[in-house]
Scaffold this motif. Structure first.
Motif, mmCIF file in Angstrom:
data_model
loop_
_atom_site.group_PDB
_atom_site.id
_atom_site.type_symbol
_atom_site.label_atom_id
_atom_site.label_comp_id
_atom_site.label_asym_id
_atom_site.label_seq_id
_atom_site.Cartn_x
_atom_site.Cartn_y
_atom_site.Cartn_z
ATOM 1 N N ARG A 79 0.806 -1.285 -0.224
ATOM 2 C CA ARG A 79 -0.089 0.006 0.063
ATOM 3 C C ARG A 79 0.906 1.069 -0.023
ATOM 4 N N HIS A 80 0.662 2.133 -0.819
ATOM 5 C CA HIS A 80 1.536 3.415 -1.209
ATOM 6 C C HIS A 80 0.565 4.577 -0.956
ATOM 7 N N TYR A 81 -0.178 4.622 0.153
ATOM 8 C CA TYR A 81 -1.257 5.578 0.223
ATOM 9 C C TYR A 81 -0.764 6.462 1.502
ATOM 10 N N PRO A 82 -0.314 7.763 1.253
ATOM 11 C CA PRO A 82 -0.068 8.543 2.143
ATOM 12 C C PRO A 82 -0.958 8.620 3.520
ATOM 13 N N SER A 83 -2.330 8.466 3.401
ATOM 14 C CA SER A 83 -3.223 8.317 4.297
ATOM 15 C C SER A 83 -2.893 7.119 5.445
ATOM 16 N N ASP A 84 -2.373 6.336 4.876
ATOM 17 C CA ASP A 84 -2.115 5.140 5.841
ATOM 18 C C ASP A 84 -1.069 5.394 6.866
ATOM 19 N N GLU A 85 -0.495 6.671 6.823
ATOM 20 C CA GLU A 85 0.559 6.962 8.074
ATOM 21 C C GLU A 85 -0.162 7.095 9.194
ATOM 22 N N ALA A 86 -1.413 7.723 9.126
ATOM 23 C CA ALA A 86 -2.094 7.749 10.145
ATOM 24 C C ALA A 86 -2.687 6.687 10.768
ATOM 25 N N LEU A 130 -9.338 -6.253 3.757
ATOM 26 C CA LEU A 130 -9.406 -5.245 4.754
ATOM 27 C C LEU A 130 -10.187 -4.112 4.331
ATOM 28 N N SER A 131 -10.398 -3.968 2.910
ATOM 29 C CA SER A 131 -11.009 -2.995 2.239
ATOM 30 C C SER A 131 -11.240 -3.420 0.812
ATOM 31 N N ALA A 190 -10.011 2.332 11.940
ATOM 32 C CA ALA A 190 -9.161 2.189 10.707
ATOM 33 C C ALA A 190 -10.071 2.043 9.583
ATOM 34 N N GLN A 191 -11.081 1.429 9.417
ATOM 35 C CA GLN A 191 -12.059 1.408 8.393
ATOM 36 C C GLN A 191 -12.531 2.635 7.727
ATOM 37 N N ASN A 192 -12.645 3.474 8.714
ATOM 38 C CA ASN A 192 -12.932 4.811 8.369
ATOM 39 C C ASN A 192 -11.690 5.539 7.531
ATOM 40 N N HIS A 193 -10.621 5.314 7.970
ATOM 41 C CA HIS A 193 -9.363 5.709 7.354
ATOM 42 C C HIS A 193 -9.132 4.995 5.947
ATOM 43 N N PHE A 194 -9.511 3.978 5.623
ATOM 44 C CA PHE A 194 -9.507 3.450 4.447
ATOM 45 C C PHE A 194 -10.660 4.097 3.533
ATOM 46 N N ALA A 195 -11.748 4.352 4.092
ATOM 47 C CA ALA A 195 -12.796 5.142 3.291
ATOM 48 C C ALA A 195 -12.551 6.662 2.938
ATOM 49 N N GLU A 255 -11.651 3.802 -0.649
ATOM 50 C CA GLU A 255 -12.069 2.357 -0.594
ATOM 51 C C GLU A 255 -13.287 2.162 0.422
ATOM 52 N N TRP A 256 -13.914 0.971 0.133
ATOM 53 C CA TRP A 256 -14.984 0.930 0.753
ATOM 54 C C TRP A 256 -14.723 -0.085 2.063
ATOM 55 N N PRO A 257 -15.123 0.034 3.266
ATOM 56 C CA PRO A 257 -14.876 -0.670 4.354
ATOM 57 C C PRO A 257 -15.302 -2.104 4.311
#
Length: 336
Positions: free
Chosen positions: A21-28, A115-116, A277-282, A287-289
């Motif tokens: 996963r190369h998504y900056p949002s995943d850092e959180a 996971l998503s 975490a699921q809200n972070h994916f969305a 992505e859909w949870p």
């Protein structure tokens, strides 16, 4: 859930993560997990193929505890190659529908978990194409769409997964005929990524494109005026809503076969299905949870669907199993 206070013992707790996963949002996600548990994440980033090659090379010496991959076919391949350690987790099995995780082994343990999800959707030029001409995947091979379609390489895992799902729905003979019709309808040779297909419709190079939903959502949420103008030209279709539903792919995770920190690994995967975490994916990566009952506020996802859509229910593990068969079909029909 499992997010208690940080451990009181002096030895630092760690988790070695190999992530595609190369998504900056995943850092959180990672920082929030560490704050909640005291477990520090040491991460290796690569693409799926690079991660799988590295795991095979490292063998028993691998430091990896958790593997994150972004496609059902890749997850299945890693499972078959023995790169995962099946686990039992009441938290994960309660949160994730059976079709979005690996089939349990004879001991009731599961090798990987979605996971998503991302939907494989169709976008089209509203001035040139009627919605009724692209409301199923099957219609993409109809003569009405001759010379209209842009799509990335047929051998890309996103397409292998879609085509693998079509094998489950149609059977191999009809799927191969469908692939030939799809290939015959291409406006140009397959090239580029999903965003390039969307832009091909907006520029007039083609009239119909196949894309993962989160690429479109990025453009819909962009602050760039050109991106918003591009989106305004497009119709959006979630195919097969009157039938089996739209194909969804998964990004998923697993415990590495030789994980040294198995308890931390399971704890991390269980964290990834928490509402936070699921809200972070969305909201972070469009992505859909997968976790049951999770609500999200992503405006692009809601605008695409009105809030929900019918997704197919075939097991994503079966889709992965079809990839070799599909690749042989692509070779026979000349789909690059």
């Amino acid at each position: 859930m499992l997010l208690n206070a940080a451990p009181s013992w002096a030895q630092e707790q760690v988790l070695n993560l190999y992530s595609a996963r190369h998504y900056p949002s995943d850092e959180a996600l990672y920082s929030n997990f560490t704050k909640a548990t005291g477990i520090r994440i040491q991460r290796v980033d690569s693409d799926d193929a690079g991660i799988l090659a590295r795991l095979k090379t490292e063998g028993q010496a691998s430091p990896a505890d958790v593997i994150l991959l972004v496609d059902a076919a890749r997850l299945w391949r890693a499972e078959v190659d023995g790169l995962f350690q099946p686990i039992q987790s009441k938290v994960l099995t309660a949160a994730i529908a059976p079709q979005l995780r690996a089939k349990p082994d004879d001991k009731g343990a599961t090798a990987w978990f979605g996971l998503s999800t991302r939907a494989r959707i169709v976008v089209y030029d509203k001035q040139r194409v009627k919605a009724s001409e692209v409301d199923t995947y099957e219609k993409l091979a109809d003569p009405v769409n001759k010379g209209r379609i842009c799509i990335r390489s047929g051998s890309h895992p996103y397409n292998l997964s879609l085509f693998g799902a079509m094998v489950e729905h149609l059977g191999p003979v009809k799927t191969e005929a469908w692939l030939k019709g799809l290939n015959d309808n291409l406006a140009r040779s397959p090239k580029g990524g999903d965003t390039d297909q969307i832009k091909g419709v907006a520029s007039g190079e083609c009239a119909v494109a196949v894309t993962n939903s989160y690429y479109l959502a990025r453009l819909m949420r962009s602050t760039n005026a050109d991106d918003r103008a591009l989106v305004d030209k497009l119709g959006i279709m979630f195919p097969n809503q009157a039938g089996e539903g739209t194909h969804v792919n998964v990004a998923g995770g697993a415990v590495a076969r030789y994980a040294k920190n198995q308890t931390n690994a399971v704890r991390f995967l269980e964290y990834l299905v928490s509402p936070e975490a699921q809200n972070h994916f969305a909201n972070g990566n469009n992505e859909w949870p997968v976790a049951k009952g999770v609500q999200f506020d992503n405006p692009a996802l809601k605008a695409m669907t009105g809030g929900s859509f019918k997704s197919e229910l075939i097991p994503v593990s079966a889709v992965g199993m079809n990839q070799i068969k599909v690749q042989q079909m692509l070779d026979r029909v000349g789909f690059r």
